[in-house]
Design an enzyme around this catalytic site. Structure first.
Site, PDB file in Angstrom:
ATOM      1  N   ASP A   1       0.850  -1.182   0.000  1.00 11.98           N
ATOM      2  CA  ASP A   1       0.000   0.000   0.000  1.00 11.98           C
ATOM      3  C   ASP A   1       0.893   1.242   0.000  1.00 11.98           C
ATOM      4  O   ASP A   1       2.102   1.172   0.208  1.00 11.98           O
ATOM      5  CB  ASP A   1      -0.935  -0.008   1.216  1.00 11.98           C
ATOM      6  CG  ASP A   1      -2.245   0.712   0.954  1.00 11.98           C
ATOM      7  OD1 ASP A   1      -2.277   1.599   0.072  1.00 11.98           O
ATOM      8  OD2 ASP A   1      -3.247   0.409   1.631  1.00 11.98           O
TER       9      ASP A   1
ATOM     10  N   GLU B   1     -10.385   6.218   5.344  1.00 12.01           N
ATOM     11  CA  GLU B   1      -9.257   5.734   6.135  1.00 12.01           C
ATOM     12  C   GLU B   1      -9.342   6.251   7.572  1.00 12.01           C
ATOM     13  O   GLU B   1     -10.424   6.441   8.121  1.00 12.01           O
ATOM     14  CB  GLU B   1      -7.939   6.070   5.441  1.00 12.01           C
ATOM     15  CG  GLU B   1      -7.820   5.418   4.065  1.00 12.01           C
ATOM     16  CD  GLU B   1      -6.439   5.466   3.476  1.00 12.01           C
ATOM     17  OE1 GLU B   1      -5.478   5.097   4.170  1.00 12.01           O
ATOM     18  OE2 GLU B   1      -6.312   5.847   2.296  1.00 12.01           O
TER      19      GLU B   1
END
Length: 611
Positions: free
Chosen positions: A297, A491
């Site tokens: 990521d 997030e």
């Protein structure tokens, strides 16, 4: 694309190609770079394997044709490299091609989970693939197959639900759709690469376990008490629980044809997943025989160690094949080169990573046709695609309360009062990961708001009065519709320790209640909210989740064009104490709860209630 994993069998074409590659060219294939960080000629010089647009990494103007042109330019440069290996262009198309203005934006996964409809989710995958291929994009970092266990998590809306079986089923369906289906109405027969994420256990982390990384200038350095507390945190559980709750969606994803998997920022019992050789290599590549490649990521590798080179060694040796650097790509390439030359990274590990990446590119057909299909551009955001999104919105609506058969409403009700800024705001109904990383408010892209959907649905002559703040002094409505919304987030920015409605929201509901005969509450949210303060004031309550651009799908069920059929894929708690410390007390609404209605019949003109 066949729904099977790539095998480890020898491929003469790949063997020949890898035999011609220098060490630096192999490492180049392992490198993924943010499009806005590339210097001119870097793709050609380093044989870069992948380029991405992060959230908000859009061209100017942000149009389908500009996207197609931007991706074509970087792909063309890759073809000019010494060996002409095509690159993979990746985006976060997590609910449609959602960075791009004009794309069809579907409900987030929390809404799709409420539909429980794998056939619909597969069709959504096909539409999304079509709009990606129209812009020359062959890779989406989706679907999220997390199994969220704490709704305070800011990524709860990216999960289909809290049940591993549901997540497995719908995640696999989306992968099948993105893989492409011959003879589909879109004409899409080419596969789009998926990356089920985030391997593994990101949905089960403990509150307050998120680390801070002083050596990285990143988004996780916030000190706000309600942010970045769960996201990227630590899953504290035994291996049996890890396998029972969090592993099944990946097993199904591999069986469905996933050829890349994205690694989680999170940790398992204190060890970061990006450096977890047992889970990445022994379990995923060994036990599960995953033959595709693993991608990190954004800046995830940099979290492993304050020394960048040491962090790179840890990740590559653990089994990460492609690194989303995403900025310091030259430093990354030199770090891997030095690691091989000093023996810290086995040369065989680089060969294995390069082979996996190149084999996926061949499976996708990029060596035969590295671009997409410009003939698909006129279909982007078109009527047929939006019809699928509208259907998904309608099927995702969960009717939590319907006192006295308040819904469906009559299309002939004389006056409707509509309140709440979200009732006329495309950005609020789309949420995060839309045009920008954190989403936005207002007319961020083309779409239909609920206010517009109501106005299009009611009969001529019906008075629809809209006041964002719910100020209807001196006016009375037969029906009031209040639309409340979480602000856009994604997030860790969405980690929240209190999911209660605000005092202003509670007061607006009560204010509108006094001005109407019948009150309907519609909630845009990425997770269940605490609604006990207003529940008694409402005749009907609808969980609309984050519906995307086609909010007329909500009007369809409010007015009975489509019956309510959605079911909760998360338990709906009564109180925050129940969320923070689950104690076995029954929730306000249990898993799979959802009231149903029939389609509209003849209704009276007084209150809009069924006769």
């Amino acid at each position: 694309m066949q729904a099977t994993v790539l095998g480890n069998e020898l491929n003469p074409k790949i063997d020949q190609l890898i035999g011609r590659m220098t060490l630096l060219e192999k490492i180049g294939q392992m490198t993924q770079v943010d499009v806005n960080s590339l210097r001119e000629g870097a793709i050609r010089e380093f044989s870069i394997g992948s380029v991405l647009s992060g959230g908000g990494g859009n061209p100017t103007p942000n149009t389908p044709r500009a996207w197609a042109g931007m991706v074509r330019r970087v792909q063309s440069e890759a073809l000019e490299s010494r060996l002409g290996i095509p690159l993979l262009y990746g985006v976060d198309a997590v609910h449609g091609h959602s960075n791009m203005r004009g794309a069809t934006i579907f409900p987030h996964n929390v809404g799709l989970g409420a539909t429980g409809d794998s056939e619909l989710v597969e069709r959504i995958g096909r539409v999304t693939a079509s709009e990606l291929l129209a812009t020359n994009v062959h890779w989406t970092f989706a679907p999220s197959v997390s199994v969220p266990q704490d709704i305070r998590w800011g990524r709860t809306f990216e999960g289909f639900g809290q049940d591993p079986a549901l997540v497995s089923s719908l995640g696999a369906a989306l992968i099948r759709g993105l893989n492409g289906t011959a003879g589909s109405s879109d004409g899409n027969q080419r596969p789009v690469l998926t990356s089920p994420k985030h391997f593994i256990g990101d949905g089960g982390t403990a509150w307050g376990s998120t680390r801070r990384y002083d050596w990285i200038q990143g988004w996780w350095n916030h000190d706000a008490p309600d942010r970045w507390q769960l996201d990227q945190g630590d899953l504290r559980t035994d291996e049996a629980s890890l396998r029972r709750v969090h592993l099944p969606p990946y097993e199904e994803a591999i069986a469905a044809g996933a050829l890349s998997i994205m690694i989680s920022y999170s940790s398992w019992n204190g060890q970061k997943l990006h450096a977890h050789r047992y889970l990445l290599t022994d379990l995923l590549k060994g036990e599960l025989a995953f033959g595709g490649f693993l991608v990190s990521d954004w800046l995830g590798v940099s979290q492993l160690d304050s020394n960048f080179e040491s962090a790179v060694y840890l990740a590559i040796n653990a089994g990460v094949d492609m690194v989303m650097v995403p900025f310091e790509y030259e430093r990354f390439i030199r770090a891997v080169e030095a690691g091989v030359e000093t023996g810290i990274i086995p040369a065989s590990r680089v060969d294995d990573a390069c082979r996996r990446i190149v084999q996926v590119k061949m499976t996708l057909g990029l060596f035969d046709d590295p671009f997409g299909d410009s003939a698909l551009l006129p279909q982007v955001g078109g009527e047929a695609h939006r019809a699928v999104a509208r259907e998904a919105v309608g099927k995702s609506q969960v009717l939590l309360k319907n006192e006295g058969g308040a819904l469906p409403l009559s299309t002939n009700v004389p006056r409707i009062l509509v309140a709440g800024a979200a009732a006329d705001d495309v950005g609020l109904q789309c949420g995060g990961w839309t045009i920008e990383w954190q989403g936005g408010r207002g007319a961020i892209t083309d779409g239909t708001t609920l206010l517009e959907g109501i106005s299009r649905t009611v009969a001529p002559g019906v008075s629809v009065v809209y006041r964002p703040g719910g100020m209807f002094e001196g006016m009375r409505g037969d029906v009031g519709i209040v639309v409340l919304s979480e602000p856009p987030y994604c997030e860790g920015e969405g980690d929240r320790n209190d999911l209660s409605l605000t005092a202003d929201e509670v007061e607006m509901v009560r204010r509108v209640r006094r001005q109407c005969d019948l009150l309907v509450l519609v909630i845009y949210s990425g997770r269940p909210l605490i609604i006990g303060d207003v529940l008694d004031a409402c005749d009907a309550v609808v969980a609309s989740w984050l519906p995307g651009t086609e909010a007329d799908g909500i009007a369809d069920v409010l007015f009975g064009k489509r019956p309510f059929s959605g079911r909760l894929s998360y338990e709906w708690p009564k109180t925050m104490d129940q969320v923070r410390s689950p104690n076995g007390v029954p929730p306000l609404f249990p898993l799979e709860y959802g009231l149903t209605t029939r389609q509209r019949r003849d209704l009276d003109r007084t209150h809009g209630r069924p006769v």
